[in-house]
Design a protein around this motif. Structure first.
Motif, PDB file in Angstrom:
ATOM      1  N   GLN A   1      -9.986  32.918  -2.544  1.00  0.00           N
ATOM      2  CA  GLN A   1     -11.189  32.996  -1.703  1.00  0.00           C
ATOM      3  C   GLN A   1     -12.340  33.638  -2.469  1.00  0.00           C
ATOM      4  O   GLN A   1     -13.490  33.251  -2.287  1.00  0.00           O
ATOM      5  CB  GLN A   1     -10.891  33.803  -0.445  1.00  0.00           C
ATOM      6  CG  GLN A   1     -10.219  33.004   0.632  1.00  0.00           C
ATOM      7  CD  GLN A   1     -10.142  33.799   1.933  1.00  0.00           C
ATOM      8  OE1 GLN A   1     -10.059  35.016   1.922  1.00  0.00           O
ATOM      9  NE2 GLN A   1     -10.149  33.085   3.048  1.00  0.00           N
ATOM     10  N   ASP A   2     -12.039  34.596  -3.331  1.00  0.00           N
ATOM     11  CA  ASP A   2     -13.098  35.240  -4.113  1.00  0.00           C
ATOM     12  C   ASP A   2     -13.754  34.250  -5.066  1.00  0.00           C
ATOM     13  O   ASP A   2     -14.976  34.268  -5.253  1.00  0.00           O
ATOM     14  CB  ASP A   2     -12.535  36.433  -4.901  1.00  0.00           C
ATOM     15  CG  ASP A   2     -12.149  37.595  -4.004  1.00  0.00           C
ATOM     16  OD1 ASP A   2     -12.697  37.689  -2.884  1.00  0.00           O
ATOM     17  OD2 ASP A   2     -11.302  38.405  -4.429  1.00  0.00           O
ATOM     18  N   GLN A   3     -12.953  33.362  -5.675  1.00  0.00           N
ATOM     19  CA  GLN A   3     -13.520  32.361  -6.571  1.00  0.00           C
ATOM     20  C   GLN A   3     -14.395  31.377  -5.797  1.00  0.00           C
ATOM     21  O   GLN A   3     -15.475  31.008  -6.266  1.00  0.00           O
ATOM     22  CB  GLN A   3     -12.407  31.606  -7.295  1.00  0.00           C
ATOM     23  CG  GLN A   3     -11.671  32.438  -8.331  1.00  0.00           C
ATOM     24  CD  GLN A   3     -10.451  31.729  -8.873  1.00  0.00           C
ATOM     25  OE1 GLN A   3      -9.754  31.036  -8.128  1.00  0.00           O
ATOM     26  NE2 GLN A   3     -10.175  31.913 -10.146  1.00  0.00           N
ATOM     27  N   VAL A   4     -13.942  30.986  -4.624  1.00  0.00           N
ATOM     28  CA  VAL A   4     -14.734  30.074  -3.794  1.00  0.00           C
ATOM     29  C   VAL A   4     -16.049  30.732  -3.396  1.00  0.00           C
ATOM     30  O   VAL A   4     -17.122  30.137  -3.482  1.00  0.00           O
ATOM     31  CB  VAL A   4     -13.936  29.645  -2.543  1.00  0.00           C
ATOM     32  CG1 VAL A   4     -14.810  28.881  -1.565  1.00  0.00           C
ATOM     33  CG2 VAL A   4     -12.724  28.822  -2.941  1.00  0.00           C
ATOM     34  N   ARG A   5     -15.972  31.978  -2.988  1.00  0.00           N
ATOM     35  CA  ARG A   5     -17.174  32.707  -2.579  1.00  0.00           C
ATOM     36  C   ARG A   5     -18.144  32.848  -3.760  1.00  0.00           C
ATOM     37  O   ARG A   5     -19.352  32.661  -3.617  1.00  0.00           O
ATOM     38  CB  ARG A   5     -16.778  34.086  -2.034  1.00  0.00           C
ATOM     39  CG  ARG A   5     -17.924  34.818  -1.350  1.00  0.00           C
ATOM     40  CD  ARG A   5     -17.450  36.100  -0.682  1.00  0.00           C
ATOM     41  NE  ARG A   5     -16.583  35.801   0.466  1.00  0.00           N
ATOM     42  CZ  ARG A   5     -15.308  36.159   0.567  1.00  0.00           C
ATOM     43  NH1 ARG A   5     -14.733  36.851  -0.386  1.00  0.00           N
ATOM     44  NH2 ARG A   5     -14.605  35.831   1.628  1.00  0.00           N
ATOM     45  N   SER A   6     -17.609  33.181  -4.939  1.00  0.00           N
ATOM     46  CA  SER A   6     -18.440  33.339  -6.127  1.00  0.00           C
ATOM     47  C   SER A   6     -19.130  32.023  -6.492  1.00  0.00           C
ATOM     48  O   SER A   6     -20.324  31.998  -6.795  1.00  0.00           O
ATOM     49  CB  SER A   6     -17.581  33.829  -7.294  1.00  0.00           C
ATOM     50  OG  SER A   6     -18.315  33.850  -8.476  1.00  0.00           O
ATOM     51  N   ASN A   7     -18.387  30.926  -6.448  1.00  0.00           N
ATOM     52  CA  ASN A   7     -18.973  29.623  -6.753  1.00  0.00           C
ATOM     53  C   ASN A   7     -20.044  29.255  -5.729  1.00  0.00           C
ATOM     54  O   ASN A   7     -21.100  28.725  -6.094  1.00  0.00           O
ATOM     55  CB  ASN A   7     -17.887  28.540  -6.775  1.00  0.00           C
ATOM     56  CG  ASN A   7     -16.966  28.663  -7.967  1.00  0.00           C
ATOM     57  OD1 ASN A   7     -17.289  29.311  -8.958  1.00  0.00           O
ATOM     58  ND2 ASN A   7     -15.800  28.050  -7.871  1.00  0.00           N
ATOM     59  N   ALA A   8     -19.784  29.544  -4.473  1.00  0.00           N
ATOM     60  CA  ALA A   8     -20.765  29.242  -3.425  1.00  0.00           C
ATOM     61  C   ALA A   8     -22.028  30.082  -3.612  1.00  0.00           C
ATOM     62  O   ALA A   8     -23.144  29.573  -3.470  1.00  0.00           O
ATOM     63  CB  ALA A   8     -20.155  29.490  -2.054  1.00  0.00           C
TER      64      ALA A   8
END
Length: 73
Positions: free
Chosen positions: A43-50
């Motif tokens: 989820q952290d990677q998704v949030r960072s990419n977003a």
């Protein structure tokens, strides 16, 4: 050679050829690499990419507003 014997011989050769073909396909399928599972995304990677994508969009919007002479909001 009688016609019936020739037909049986041809049929036998055809079946042998089909059998060899099936065996070669089976061996080729087994020799292939197994597919690797897709990497999991946290989820952290998704949030960072977003967040990065959103910042790029905001920057593009500002650049378009400056180019067109309209004040950004």
């Amino acid at each position: 050679m009688p016609e019936k014997a020739r037909w049986r011989t041809g049929r036998k050769h055809g079946l042998i050829a089909i059998g060899i073909g099936v065996m070669l396909l089976a061996m080729g399928g087994c020799a292939g690499d197994t597919p690797k599972p897709a990497p999991t995304v946290t989820q952290d990677q998704v949030r960072s990419n977003a967040d990065r994508t959103f910042e790029k969009l905001k920057q593009e919007e500002k650049n378009r507003a400056v180019d067109s002479g309209v004040a950004p909001y």
